[in-house]
Design a protein around this motif. Structure first.
Motif, PDB file in Angstrom:
ATOM      1  N   ASP A 278      -4.486  -2.046  -0.665  1.00 39.29           N
ATOM      2  CA  ASP A 278      -3.457  -1.157  -0.265  1.00 39.29           C
ATOM      3  C   ASP A 278      -2.277  -0.735  -1.300  1.00 39.29           C
ATOM      4  O   ASP A 278      -1.146  -0.851  -1.055  1.00 39.29           O
ATOM      5  CB  ASP A 278      -2.490  -1.766   1.038  1.00 39.29           C
ATOM      6  CG  ASP A 278      -3.560  -1.693   2.068  1.00 39.29           C
ATOM      7  OD1 ASP A 278      -3.865  -0.920   2.890  1.00 39.29           O
ATOM      8  OD2 ASP A 278      -3.925  -2.945   2.531  1.00 39.29           O
ATOM      9  N   PRO A 281      -1.016   5.292  -4.577  1.00 40.83           N
ATOM     10  CA  PRO A 281      -2.102   6.000  -5.549  1.00 40.83           C
ATOM     11  C   PRO A 281      -1.238   6.134  -7.055  1.00 40.83           C
ATOM     12  O   PRO A 281      -0.008   5.840  -7.037  1.00 40.83           O
ATOM     13  CB  PRO A 281      -1.830   7.614  -5.023  1.00 40.83           C
ATOM     14  CG  PRO A 281      -1.540   7.514  -3.428  1.00 40.83           C
ATOM     15  CD  PRO A 281      -0.824   6.232  -3.358  1.00 40.83           C
TER      16      PRO A 281
ATOM     17  N   GLY B  35       1.262  11.854   1.011  1.00 42.75           N
ATOM     18  CA  GLY B  35       1.719  10.965  -0.030  1.00 42.75           C
ATOM     19  C   GLY B  35       0.348  10.085  -0.756  1.00 42.75           C
ATOM     20  O   GLY B  35       0.522   9.237  -1.108  1.00 42.75           O
ATOM     21  N   GLY B  36      -0.634  11.135  -0.637  1.00 44.56           N
ATOM     22  CA  GLY B  36      -1.738  10.842  -1.509  1.00 44.56           C
ATOM     23  C   GLY B  36      -2.840   9.886  -0.969  1.00 44.56           C
ATOM     24  O   GLY B  36      -3.933   9.912  -1.462  1.00 44.56           O
ATOM     25  N   LYS B  37      -2.436   9.145  -0.003  1.00 44.37           N
ATOM     26  CA  LYS B  37      -3.570   8.177   0.768  1.00 44.37           C
ATOM     27  C   LYS B  37      -3.052   7.979   1.971  1.00 44.37           C
ATOM     28  O   LYS B  37      -4.048   7.271   2.635  1.00 44.37           O
ATOM     29  CB  LYS B  37      -3.713   7.170  -0.177  1.00 44.37           C
ATOM     30  CG  LYS B  37      -2.632   5.979   0.045  1.00 44.37           C
ATOM     31  CD  LYS B  37      -3.227   4.708  -0.825  1.00 44.37           C
ATOM     32  CE  LYS B  37      -4.115   3.866  -0.399  1.00 44.37           C
ATOM     33  NZ  LYS B  37      -4.081   2.598  -0.789  1.00 44.37           N
ATOM     34  N   TYR B  38      -1.924   8.387   2.603  1.00 43.51           N
ATOM     35  CA  TYR B  38      -1.502   7.915   3.902  1.00 43.51           C
ATOM     36  C   TYR B  38      -1.706   9.229   4.627  1.00 43.51           C
ATOM     37  O   TYR B  38      -2.176  10.071   4.628  1.00 43.51           O
ATOM     38  CB  TYR B  38       0.001   7.467   3.759  1.00 43.51           C
ATOM     39  CG  TYR B  38       0.223   6.619   2.463  1.00 43.51           C
ATOM     40  CD1 TYR B  38      -0.103   5.090   2.721  1.00 43.51           C
ATOM     41  CD2 TYR B  38       0.482   6.911   1.546  1.00 43.51           C
ATOM     42  CE1 TYR B  38       0.196   4.143   1.954  1.00 43.51           C
ATOM     43  CE2 TYR B  38       0.861   6.062   0.499  1.00 43.51           C
ATOM     44  CZ  TYR B  38       0.482   4.711   0.548  1.00 43.51           C
ATOM     45  OH  TYR B  38       0.988   3.863  -0.405  1.00 43.51           O
ATOM     46  N   LEU B 260       8.252  11.851  -3.367  1.00 46.43           N
ATOM     47  CA  LEU B 260       7.607  10.564  -3.994  1.00 46.43           C
ATOM     48  C   LEU B 260       7.452  10.628  -5.332  1.00 46.43           C
ATOM     49  O   LEU B 260       7.569   9.563  -6.120  1.00 46.43           O
ATOM     50  CB  LEU B 260       6.079  10.503  -3.387  1.00 46.43           C
ATOM     51  CG  LEU B 260       6.084  10.215  -1.905  1.00 46.43           C
ATOM     52  CD1 LEU B 260       4.508  10.433  -1.518  1.00 46.43           C
ATOM     53  CD2 LEU B 260       6.513   8.951  -1.548  1.00 46.43           C
ATOM     54  N   LEU B 261       7.900  12.046  -5.888  1.00 47.76           N
ATOM     55  CA  LEU B 261       7.703  12.021  -7.497  1.00 47.76           C
ATOM     56  C   LEU B 261       9.114  11.992  -8.069  1.00 47.76           C
ATOM     57  O   LEU B 261       9.161  11.990  -9.272  1.00 47.76           O
ATOM     58  CB  LEU B 261       7.079  13.434  -7.804  1.00 47.76           C
ATOM     59  CG  LEU B 261       5.884  13.653  -7.038  1.00 47.76           C
ATOM     60  CD1 LEU B 261       5.085  14.959  -7.722  1.00 47.76           C
ATOM     61  CD2 LEU B 261       4.713  12.653  -7.730  1.00 47.76           C
ATOM     62  N   LEU B 269       7.454   2.607  -2.098  1.00 44.47           N
ATOM     63  CA  LEU B 269       6.095   2.374  -1.598  1.00 44.47           C
ATOM     64  C   LEU B 269       5.820   1.006  -2.398  1.00 44.47           C
ATOM     65  O   LEU B 269       4.544   0.393  -2.158  1.00 44.47           O
ATOM     66  CB  LEU B 269       5.237   3.343  -1.874  1.00 44.47           C
ATOM     67  CG  LEU B 269       5.554   4.851  -1.042  1.00 44.47           C
ATOM     68  CD1 LEU B 269       4.543   5.916  -1.496  1.00 44.47           C
ATOM     69  CD2 LEU B 269       5.529   4.553   0.343  1.00 44.47           C
ATOM     70  N   TYR B 270       6.274   0.510  -3.375  1.00 47.20           N
ATOM     71  CA  TYR B 270       5.896  -0.344  -4.262  1.00 47.20           C
ATOM     72  C   TYR B 270       6.186  -1.821  -3.968  1.00 47.20           C
ATOM     73  O   TYR B 270       6.183  -2.753  -4.342  1.00 47.20           O
ATOM     74  CB  TYR B 270       6.460  -0.206  -5.746  1.00 47.20           C
ATOM     75  CG  TYR B 270       5.596   1.216  -6.255  1.00 47.20           C
ATOM     76  CD1 TYR B 270       4.106   0.961  -6.885  1.00 47.20           C
ATOM     77  CD2 TYR B 270       6.048   2.334  -6.312  1.00 47.20           C
ATOM     78  CE1 TYR B 270       3.594   2.045  -7.309  1.00 47.20           C
ATOM     79  CE2 TYR B 270       5.416   3.314  -6.620  1.00 47.20           C
ATOM     80  CZ  TYR B 270       4.233   3.196  -7.293  1.00 47.20           C
ATOM     81  OH  TYR B 270       3.687   4.650  -7.811  1.00 47.20           O
ATOM     82  N   LYS B 275       4.852  -3.167   2.300  1.00 46.55           N
ATOM     83  CA  LYS B 275       3.733  -2.162   1.993  1.00 46.55           C
ATOM     84  C   LYS B 275       3.424  -1.360   3.021  1.00 46.55           C
ATOM     85  O   LYS B 275       3.531  -1.769   4.256  1.00 46.55           O
ATOM     86  CB  LYS B 275       2.473  -3.089   1.516  1.00 46.55           C
ATOM     87  CG  LYS B 275       2.281  -3.537   0.133  1.00 46.55           C
ATOM     88  CD  LYS B 275       0.835  -4.128  -0.132  1.00 46.55           C
ATOM     89  CE  LYS B 275       0.779  -4.569  -1.376  1.00 46.55           C
ATOM     90  NZ  LYS B 275      -0.899  -5.143  -1.909  1.00 46.55           N
ATOM     91  N   TYR B 277       0.355   0.243   5.056  1.00 46.94           N
ATOM     92  CA  TYR B 277      -0.983   0.037   4.970  1.00 46.94           C
ATOM     93  C   TYR B 277      -1.536   1.259   5.433  1.00 46.94           C
ATOM     94  O   TYR B 277      -1.084   2.041   6.094  1.00 46.94           O
ATOM     95  CB  TYR B 277      -1.439  -1.318   5.849  1.00 46.94           C
ATOM     96  CG  TYR B 277      -0.673  -2.379   5.569  1.00 46.94           C
ATOM     97  CD1 TYR B 277      -1.211  -3.186   4.472  1.00 46.94           C
ATOM     98  CD2 TYR B 277       0.606  -2.545   6.051  1.00 46.94           C
ATOM     99  CE1 TYR B 277      -0.461  -4.235   3.940  1.00 46.94           C
ATOM    100  CE2 TYR B 277       1.085  -3.936   5.851  1.00 46.94           C
ATOM    101  CZ  TYR B 277       0.772  -4.739   4.628  1.00 46.94           C
ATOM    102  OH  TYR B 277       1.139  -5.792   4.583  1.00 46.94           O
TER     103      TYR B 277
END
Lengths: 372, 400
Positions: A278, A281, B35-38, B260-261, B269-270, B275, B277
């Protein structure tokens, strides 16, 4: 594939060949390719070939392996019918820490006997490939062979000869000679450490060899019982990388920068599964410059990266330069540090401005958790 | 047997998100990739789990296929539980007829039976349209401390923005005395975030009364909250500080991705203990070729980049060929940008192919008439033929 097959993966075989990389882990849990561990390849291959009943044989240092495979859910192996079985060493007066494959199998004899499989497919973790075993299984069944071994025809460098097992074959693909550690470099039919035979035969072999304290499958069965059993070769012609040494490990990672290798290993219909973390990116900063590299999730890259494999969660600070290197999970490369031909294990901290330089033939290795 | 739960969450995920047009033609808004994967719903679901909530009912209605498939048994969020877990709750047929969810309150009303199985003291009501990280456990502690019947999470917005929101007017103890929906002349700047904690016995009573009222629109903001206030119930405003974004429009979805950038944006997000998921793609790390130039961007697994990427969010499996340029854009999973194509200020949905030399969107500095500028949107699976020019603000749903 309508036959019921049990897969058995040996996670510790060849541990010695990777030196420091396997100091604290099994061969199966050696990190590879930015987000994988060696065992992901045989495990995913079995699952993608319809084998969903898999035992993983461990020996020592297997905490990282257990942590990685868990219940097997990521390989879709958390099942009620079959699924994943982790088989730690079973110690009693007549077993214990095994010396070879036959003793390892003797240690899991009761597990094997409870399985309803018709055939058993055995694999090590030292071959990186995306293989569908179905064709090998079909070939084994239709040929009527007792034992079928997978080989690949390829050139062997002198440094890898010691770890190589090679076959000579006749026109019917019968194994006519087995060389363990051949003397001269050249083209060989190289054993890929994948074997299939019937469960009944395997149980008989375990029974007979354990009585005689024979432990090497290669020496006792492949070499020593060639006249007794019909042993045939099955040629694998796809891309595979066999890891025999630290240098071979370095080379195999770097080979992922080649497009052909990537597209043969990572195919959308036959994915290689691995443990999910998880991670976010990967994020590239304003000053990042990254070329010819593989970068995994969770990385934050503000520096320069060339010809490298960067694992999950690596931070490369502004002004840092990473070239021709493998940087494993969770490592931080400080501002202005530079690395060329370096293999950095997990969770390392490279301080600001530090310079590390190895060479193509001797990349530097930095152990897990070090501060440099 | 169901064990009693102190609290459970009900997540309203049936919304169409009609202002996302092409992006929500075939999927519910909470399932929109971000967001690239969510997907948007990952945020409230992860917040629930991270806050210690183990039972979440997800109310689905509009285009539920993708959403249902994504949710599965809740495993990615650790919500595949023996006792509790994640449940998709679509409207269903009853012995006395069947009914769509007619409003947010009606959706919960129709699931009273589900809630009662867990006999909860409190129910958290969430929506699946917002990007934020929030510890609902702190909000529950506030609710208990105040002895509230209902606690509403509020965000301090600017005075100009306030007229776009439901505004809570509260005293110094944060007790709400007035609620105004999108006021022309806001008296305060505490905007409702659409996050409510109710004491269940009280909510149940109001849901039943609301249902019996034929003139009600069965909505929390329009009916339940005003009625509770009118009856003198204890409603409190729980102030939230941090990043919160409604991604209900093309512009806000684009901005939320670009946030996000931006290192100044506080969404983290880190954070290892918070986290977000999601369902992870089974793809190799992404590859950047010799000719790649990637800066100020987020790139997910499985991407293959040989072109220029700047200020972009790339989802899993995106290909950017040599000589292609992607700037200030969002490319959803499986997109391909062919050689020489340029994508500027655009949201490109899943599995789109942008043909060689095509041009999507435009940079605002190149446009004189600012009103004609906007983010361009390409709907899923669209093929844009080589050389095609897609103007800014365009909404493309068919092959070009």
């Amino acid at each position: 594939m309508n036959k019921n097959i049990l897969g058995i993966i040996f996670s510790n075989m060849h541990d010695n060949s990777l030196g420091e990389l396997t100091d604290h882990r099994t061969m199966g849990s050696v990190p590879f390719g930015g987000r994988y561990r060696f065992i992901d390849f045989p495990l995913s291959n079995m699952v993608n070939s319809g084998i969903t009943n898999i035992g993983v044989v461990t020996k020592s240092n297997y905490q990282s392996l257990i942590d990685h495979i868990g219940s097997g859910r990521e390989w879709d192996l958390a099942r009620k019918r079959g699924g994943l079985y982790v088989l730690p060493p079973f110690s009693s007066s007549h077993s214990g820490i095994y010396r070879g494959r036959l003793e390892a199998l003797a240690g899991i004899r009761s597990f094997i006997s409870t399985q309803t499989a018709d055939y058993i497919l055995l694999s090590d973790c030292d071959v990186i490939a995306n293989i569908n075993y179905q064709e090998m299984v079909d070939t084994h069944i239709s040929s009527g062979a007792d034992i079928t071994v997978m080989y690949k025809r390829m050139p062997i460098e002198s440094s890898d000869l010691y770890e190589t097992t090679a076959f000579e074959l006749d026109e019917q693909h019968r194994v006519t000679d087995v060389m363990i550690g051949p003397q001269n470099k050249g083209y060989y039919n190289v054993y890929e450490n994948v074997v299939i035979m019937s469960k009944e035969l395997l149980e008989r072999i375990i029974q007979e060899t354990s009585q005689r304290s024979q432990y090497s499958f290669k020496r006792t069965i492949l070499q020593g019982s060639r006249d007794r059993f019909d042993i045939r070769g099955y040629e694998y012609t796809g891309v595979s990388m066999t890891i025999h040494s630290i240098h071979g490990y370095f080379k195999a990672n770097m080979q992922l920068l080649d497009k052909e290798t990537r597209s043969s290993l990572f195919r959308p219909g036959n994915p290689i599964y691995t443990k999910i973390k998880d991670e976010v990116p990967a994020k590239y900063g304003m000053a990042s410059r990254v070329v010819n590299s593989m970068i995994a999730d969770g990385c934050v890259i503000d520096g320069t990266v060339e010809n490298s494999i960067i694992f999950r969660g690596v931070k490369i600070a502004r002004g840092a330069v990473v070239k021709n290197s493998i940087v494993m999970q969770g490592t931080t490369v400080g501002e202005g540090a530079s690395m060329d031909y370096v293999m950095v294990d997990k969770d390392v901290f490279i301080r600001e401005g530090k310079e590390l330089k190895g060479s193509n033939t001797y990349p530097i290795y930095i152990a897990k958790g070090s501060v440099v | 047997m169901f064990r009693k739960k102190e609290w459970i969450a009900m997540l309203l995920a049936g919304g169409q998100g009609s202002r996302l047009y092409a992006l929500t033609r075939k999927l519910a808004k909470p399932a929109v990739p971000y967001g690239g994967k969510y997907r948007i719903i990952d945020f409230p679901l992860s917040n629930c789990v991270n806050s210690g909530i183990d039972t979440v009912g997800v109310l689905t209605q509009y285009q539920p296929l993708v959403l249902n498939e994504y949710l599965g048994n809740g495993q990615p969020w650790d919500l595949n539980r023996i006792n509790g877990g994640l449940f998709a709750l679509p409207p269903y047929q009853k012995s006395s007829g069947s009914d769509w969810y007619r409003g947010t309150a009606n959706a919960i009303y129709q699931n009273i039976n589900f809630i009662e199985r867990y006999d909860p003291d409190y129910v958290l009501i969430l929506s699946g349209d917002h990007i934020y990280q929030m510890d609902y456990a702190k909000m529950l502690a506030f609710h208990k401390e105040k002895g509230a019947d209902c606690t509403i999470a509020v965000l301090d917005v600017s005075l100009e923005e306030a007229s776009r929101f439901g505004i809570m007017n509260a005293d110094s103890e944060k007790k709400i005395f007035e609620f105004e929906e999108k006021p022309k002349h806001p008296k305060s700047t505490l905007a409702s975030m659409g996050i409510y904690i109710f004491t269940w016995s009280k909510l149940k009573q109001y849901l039943e009364e609301d249902e019996a009222n034929p003139n009600s629109s069965n909505d929390f903001g329009k009916d339940i909250i005003p009625k509770m206030l009118a009856d003198g119930q204890n409603l409190y405003a729980y102030p939230f500080e941090g990043y919160w974004k409604d991604v209900g429009t093309i512009d806000s979805l684009w901005e939320a991705n670009m946030d996000l950038l931006d290192p100044k944006v506080s969404l983290n997000l880190y954070d290892p203990i918070w986290k977000i998921y999601s369902r992870n793609p089974d793809m190799p790390p992404h590859y950047l070729a010799e000719s790649a130039k990637v800066q100020n961007s987020m790139v997910c697994e499985g991407c293959s980049i040989a072109g220029t990427v700047d200020g972009a969010v790339l989802f899993a499996g995106v290909t950017v060929e040599e000589g292609a340029i992607v700037r200030d854009s969002v490319l959803m999973p499986g997109c391909t940008v062919k050689r020489g194509a340029v994508v500027d200020y655009a949201i490109v949905a899943e599995d789109v192919t942008v043909g060689e030399g095509a041009k999507i969107g435009e940079r605002p500095e190149h446009i004189e008439d600012k009103d004609s500028w906007g983010v361009a949107v390409i709907g899923e699976k669209v093929k844009v033929s080589p050389g095609t020019i897609v103007p800014p603000k365009a909404m493309i749903e068919e092959n070009l």
